[in-house]
Design a protein around this motif. Sequence first.
Motif, PDB file in Angstrom:
ATOM      1  N   ASN A   1       0.635  -1.159   0.078  1.00  0.00           N
ATOM      2  CA  ASN A   1      -0.050   0.011  -0.106  1.00  0.00           C
ATOM      3  C   ASN A   1       0.829   1.252   0.023  1.00  0.00           C
ATOM      4  N   ASN A   2       0.925   1.815  -1.000  1.00  0.00           N
ATOM      5  CA  ASN A   2       1.679   3.214  -1.438  1.00  0.00           C
ATOM      6  C   ASN A   2       0.887   4.547  -1.093  1.00  0.00           C
ATOM      7  N   THR A   3      -0.431   4.360  -0.759  1.00  0.00           N
ATOM      8  CA  THR A   3      -1.226   5.355  -0.743  1.00  0.00           C
ATOM      9  C   THR A   3      -0.635   6.751   0.040  1.00  0.00           C
ATOM     10  N   ALA A   4      -0.033   6.503   1.137  1.00  0.00           N
ATOM     11  CA  ALA A   4       0.506   7.650   1.918  1.00  0.00           C
ATOM     12  C   ALA A   4       1.779   8.086   1.025  1.00  0.00           C
ATOM     13  N   LYS A   5       2.380   7.366   0.242  1.00  0.00           N
ATOM     14  CA  LYS A   5       3.506   7.944  -0.452  1.00  0.00           C
ATOM     15  C   LYS A   5       3.223   8.954  -1.564  1.00  0.00           C
ATOM     16  N   TYR A   6       1.975   8.962  -1.873  1.00  0.00           N
ATOM     17  CA  TYR A   6       1.631   9.880  -3.000  1.00  0.00           C
ATOM     18  C   TYR A   6       0.358  10.675  -2.636  1.00  0.00           C
ATOM     19  N   PRO A   7       0.437  11.966  -1.769  1.00  0.00           N
ATOM     20  CA  PRO A   7      -1.038  12.428  -1.167  1.00  0.00           C
ATOM     21  C   PRO A   7      -1.027  13.377  -2.234  1.00  0.00           C
ATOM     22  N   ASP A   8      -0.239  13.841  -3.071  1.00  0.00           N
ATOM     23  CA  ASP A   8      -0.441  14.903  -4.222  1.00  0.00           C
ATOM     24  C   ASP A   8      -1.331  13.903  -5.285  1.00  0.00           C
TER      25      ASP A   8
ATOM     26  N   LEU B   1      11.571  12.321 -16.021  1.00  0.00           N
ATOM     27  CA  LEU B   1      12.908  12.156 -15.450  1.00  0.00           C
ATOM     28  C   LEU B   1      13.301  10.676 -15.300  1.00  0.00           C
ATOM     29  N   PRO B   2      14.649  10.296 -15.229  1.00  0.00           N
ATOM     30  CA  PRO B   2      15.099   8.964 -14.720  1.00  0.00           C
ATOM     31  C   PRO B   2      14.298   8.444 -13.716  1.00  0.00           C
ATOM     32  N   PHE B   3      14.074   6.928 -13.596  1.00  0.00           N
ATOM     33  CA  PHE B   3      13.865   6.256 -12.357  1.00  0.00           C
ATOM     34  C   PHE B   3      14.606   6.705 -11.248  1.00  0.00           C
ATOM     35  N   GLN B   4      15.748   7.012 -11.262  1.00  0.00           N
ATOM     36  CA  GLN B   4      16.766   7.213 -10.217  1.00  0.00           C
ATOM     37  C   GLN B   4      16.232   8.532  -9.449  1.00  0.00           C
ATOM     38  N   VAL B   5      15.640   9.305 -10.290  1.00  0.00           N
ATOM     39  CA  VAL B   5      15.130  10.467  -9.635  1.00  0.00           C
ATOM     40  C   VAL B   5      13.833  10.423  -8.566  1.00  0.00           C
ATOM     41  N   LEU B   6      12.867   9.404  -9.370  1.00  0.00           N
ATOM     42  CA  LEU B   6      11.930   8.837  -8.646  1.00  0.00           C
ATOM     43  C   LEU B   6      12.185   8.339  -7.346  1.00  0.00           C
ATOM     44  N   SER B   7      13.279   7.369  -7.371  1.00  0.00           N
ATOM     45  CA  SER B   7      13.430   6.532  -6.246  1.00  0.00           C
ATOM     46  C   SER B   7      14.232   7.705  -4.864  1.00  0.00           C
ATOM     47  N   THR B   8      14.306   8.603  -5.138  1.00  0.00           N
ATOM     48  CA  THR B   8      14.777   9.818  -4.008  1.00  0.00           C
ATOM     49  C   THR B   8      13.650  10.373  -3.326  1.00  0.00           C
ATOM     50  N   ARG B   9      12.362  10.041  -3.826  1.00  0.00           N
ATOM     51  CA  ARG B   9      11.163  10.648  -3.109  1.00  0.00           C
ATOM     52  C   ARG B   9      10.838   9.832  -1.928  1.00  0.00           C
ATOM     53  N   LYS B  10      10.476  10.573  -1.052  1.00  0.00           N
ATOM     54  CA  LYS B  10      10.098  10.127   0.372  1.00  0.00           C
ATOM     55  C   LYS B  10       9.029   9.150   0.426  1.00  0.00           C
ATOM     56  N   ARG B  11       9.222   7.995   1.255  1.00  0.00           N
ATOM     57  CA  ARG B  11       8.358   6.887   1.063  1.00  0.00           C
ATOM     58  C   ARG B  11       7.230   6.995   2.067  1.00  0.00           C
TER      59      ARG B  11
ATOM     60  N   ILE C   1       7.077  18.060  -0.683  1.00  0.00           N
ATOM     61  CA  ILE C   1       7.288  17.286  -1.795  1.00  0.00           C
ATOM     62  C   ILE C   1       8.075  17.978  -2.861  1.00  0.00           C
ATOM     63  N   LYS C   2       9.406  17.572  -3.304  1.00  0.00           N
ATOM     64  CA  LYS C   2      10.195  17.987  -4.148  1.00  0.00           C
ATOM     65  C   LYS C   2      10.336  17.453  -5.469  1.00  0.00           C
TER      66      LYS C   2
ATOM     67  N   ARG D   1      21.198  -2.065 -10.485  1.00  0.00           N
ATOM     68  CA  ARG D   1      20.417  -1.274  -9.607  1.00  0.00           C
ATOM     69  C   ARG D   1      19.731  -2.393  -8.629  1.00  0.00           C
ATOM     70  N   ILE D   2      19.337  -1.902  -7.495  1.00  0.00           N
ATOM     71  CA  ILE D   2      18.394  -2.541  -6.543  1.00  0.00           C
ATOM     72  C   ILE D   2      16.954  -2.327  -6.996  1.00  0.00           C
ATOM     73  N   ARG D   3      16.131  -3.599  -7.080  1.00  0.00           N
ATOM     74  CA  ARG D   3      14.818  -3.326  -7.406  1.00  0.00           C
ATOM     75  C   ARG D   3      13.954  -3.361  -6.073  1.00  0.00           C
ATOM     76  N   ASP D   4      13.754  -2.149  -5.722  1.00  0.00           N
ATOM     77  CA  ASP D   4      12.914  -2.100  -4.266  1.00  0.00           C
ATOM     78  C   ASP D   4      11.424  -2.413  -4.579  1.00  0.00           C
ATOM     79  N   ASP D   5      11.202  -2.248  -5.760  1.00  0.00           N
ATOM     80  CA  ASP D   5       9.725  -2.663  -5.978  1.00  0.00           C
ATOM     81  C   ASP D   5       9.427  -4.124  -6.193  1.00  0.00           C
ATOM     82  N   LYS D   6      10.455  -4.991  -6.231  1.00  0.00           N
ATOM     83  CA  LYS D   6      10.193  -6.360  -6.284  1.00  0.00           C
ATOM     84  C   LYS D   6      10.589  -7.032  -5.177  1.00  0.00           C
ATOM     85  N   ASN D   7       9.824  -8.146  -4.727  1.00  0.00           N
ATOM     86  CA  ASN D   7      10.283  -9.118  -3.578  1.00  0.00           C
ATOM     87  C   ASN D   7      11.018 -10.435  -4.255  1.00  0.00           C
ATOM     88  N   SER D   8      11.487 -11.204  -3.451  1.00  0.00           N
ATOM     89  CA  SER D   8      12.382 -12.012  -3.808  1.00  0.00           C
ATOM     90  C   SER D   8      11.524 -13.285  -4.744  1.00  0.00           C
TER      91      SER D   8
END
Length: 746
Positions: free
Chosen positions: A419-426, A459-469, A477-478, A703-710
């Motif tokens: 559940n990523n709802t709290a990550k995207y209030p915008d 923008l590249p994915f690396q920029v999105l990955s810096t967004r607060k979770r 929000i930057k 890169r690390i795939r934080d969006d995937k589990n094992s």
Amino acid sequence: MQKSITSFFKKKSDAGDSPSPPKKVPKIEAKAELPDEPIIKSEDGSPTIKAKVEPMSVDSGENTSPLKGVKKEQDSEGKTTDRKVTSIGLNSTSASKEDMENYDPSADSYNPLKNAYWKDKKVTPYLALARTFQVIEETKGRLKMIDTLSNFFSSVMLVSPEDLVPSVYLSINQLAPAYEGLELGVAETTLMKAICKATGRNLAHIKSQTHLIGDLGIVAEQSRVSQRMMFQPAPLNVRDVFRKLREIAKISGQSKMDLVYNMFVACRSSEARFFIRSLIGKLRIGIAEQSLLTALAIGLVKKNHIDDCKASKVQEVYKDEIVETTLLLKTAYSQCPNYDVIIPAILKYDIKELQERCPMHPGMPLRPMLAQPTKGVHEVFERFGGMQITCEWKYDGERAQIHLNEKGEISIFSRNSENNTAKYPDLIARSSGLLKGEVKSYIIDSEIVAWDVERKQILPFQVLSTRKRKNVDIEEIKVQVCVYIFDLLYINGTALVTKNLSERRKLLLEHFQEVEGEWKFATALDTNDIDEVQQFLEESIKGNCEGLMVKTLDEEATYEIAKRSRNWLKLKKDYISNVGDSLDLVVIGGYKGKGRRTGTYGGFLLACYDTENEEYQSICKIGTGFTDEDLQTHSEFLGKHVTPSAKSYYRYDSSLEPDHWFEPVQVWEVKCADLSLSPIHRAAIGIVDGERGISLRFPRFIRIRDDKNSENATDANQVAHMYQSQDQVKNNQKSCTQMDMEDEFY
């Protein structure tokens, strides 16, 4: 899935000629002192631990005062104090102690009713579940592990069905559906202090034993079982343990510590091991969700055919019914991943009604449909020849399933159903601008990308990955985002997954609209011209995308929940010429670095995931693509997940033994020059070659795939497909075929 289920019974039948002897479960008389007391043989040949009972003292193994009931203990500052210890002992229960200690759900002659020693009380003892976990942990074969768990489930269904939901959750170490995000969050130090308080041991001893053994659960069990007791709390049951664990997850501070302590004091034998492991979040028994669903289906068939006493007989006689039940259960779970809904339905209704009784609805994430990799436009047309297709830009962002329920509540879920709802209030704040016409509920499939507001570009994915979770404040929000929508799965109370993509797309355009820089439809081109596809691929690259997603529009164009379908193909921009895709692999081991890399891991052992056997198969050692900062980050993270030995579900050659084994907790994206057959690696073994697996040549970390589990890592069948899709392999196969034809002619 059909192949996977059928192979279960084939392997079971093949193993039938040489059955393994039934497992001897140790009998524990009163309370045992480990490891000092000798182990002797009982009349039936099973090991019996000789007990030494001293009801008025607690012997922790160190710093014991001669005064009975008084414990010498050091506090955090090193001061020694006397503490009075309340002695605890065994009390009698309706089931005999021998029944409890000898419960063995792996027995070939297991009868769901006769072997359920708790049938008089109709409440499942936690000890029965702990014994089941213990047997599974000591079992090597996955089929036998599933069989053992199915026996326990069938007993629960017949004797204490109210305990099935908590039993299932505890078996995969969850407290609720994954999308609810309910986690225990108990620090290891807190658990150590609770163990110290309950057993009289000091913290330094518990820490040193944990470091030595590598498993706080085992340390807790040994500390608990060596304790002398006189009065014991009432036996734990599955229902109460599950309820208390949920309470522990929802509170903090001293109250959490008190609950942990009270529960641990009541633990007996292996209960202590698995209770502590549940709190840590690492059950260590090797049961993944697909295995659990299979065990649940087999248990249901055994329950329905209880008159056939032997569980093994049920599996032979009702093999087809088990295959059908497993398929129906897994299909229903894909669209309704909630055991609180699924399990009451299978207990009350016929399994064939399950999908109807457990429909998809907003607020409950579906397992997403995934694409097969391909490495060239020609391969796309080989697959889709004659079909109407559409090409969509493949965005380099985060997969997002966005839900609106009839209450007007928005939920946003990742590809892992997190559940990523709290990550995207915008996104929630501007969601009303997306709608066109009367829309009361929906589920859309999309990709969230980082967006440059000034330049109006991705923008590249690396920029999105810096967004607060977490705890995201909309004012702070930057990194701005834009959502690219590519599918509609549900609208106004109607599920659309069985409709063709052309119909789903038409409804999407009717009910939703674009908002510049906020909501966009995936850029798409409907064509059957190979040159147009090639040109569109080049345009996607200029638009800062990864490449194309190619999909069928009308034929074989339904939304296949939880499947990697050949009706969706992905064509990326930067594939290495000979390999069709990058791979997402699980880190299972680390090799200590030398030279510049001293003090960190210098190399790693990676594995793909075999979904059929639910095991991790080694595919390569990797040491390139890392910066010094990467190595430091990986070493710090993976150092927290070291396990004392390889998991029973790791498949590898002994020559690859790393310095440290890891829990399968992180997925890396990796590229390589090509794939080759290997005598030592085990990836996809038996699919392409009976004795050799597949390995990667010149792998490098991306890169690390934080969006995937094992379990979402590249699977063995994908690896085999990538190997066979290589030009040199295809050419070699053609040459062999030509030679065979010539041999036959002459």
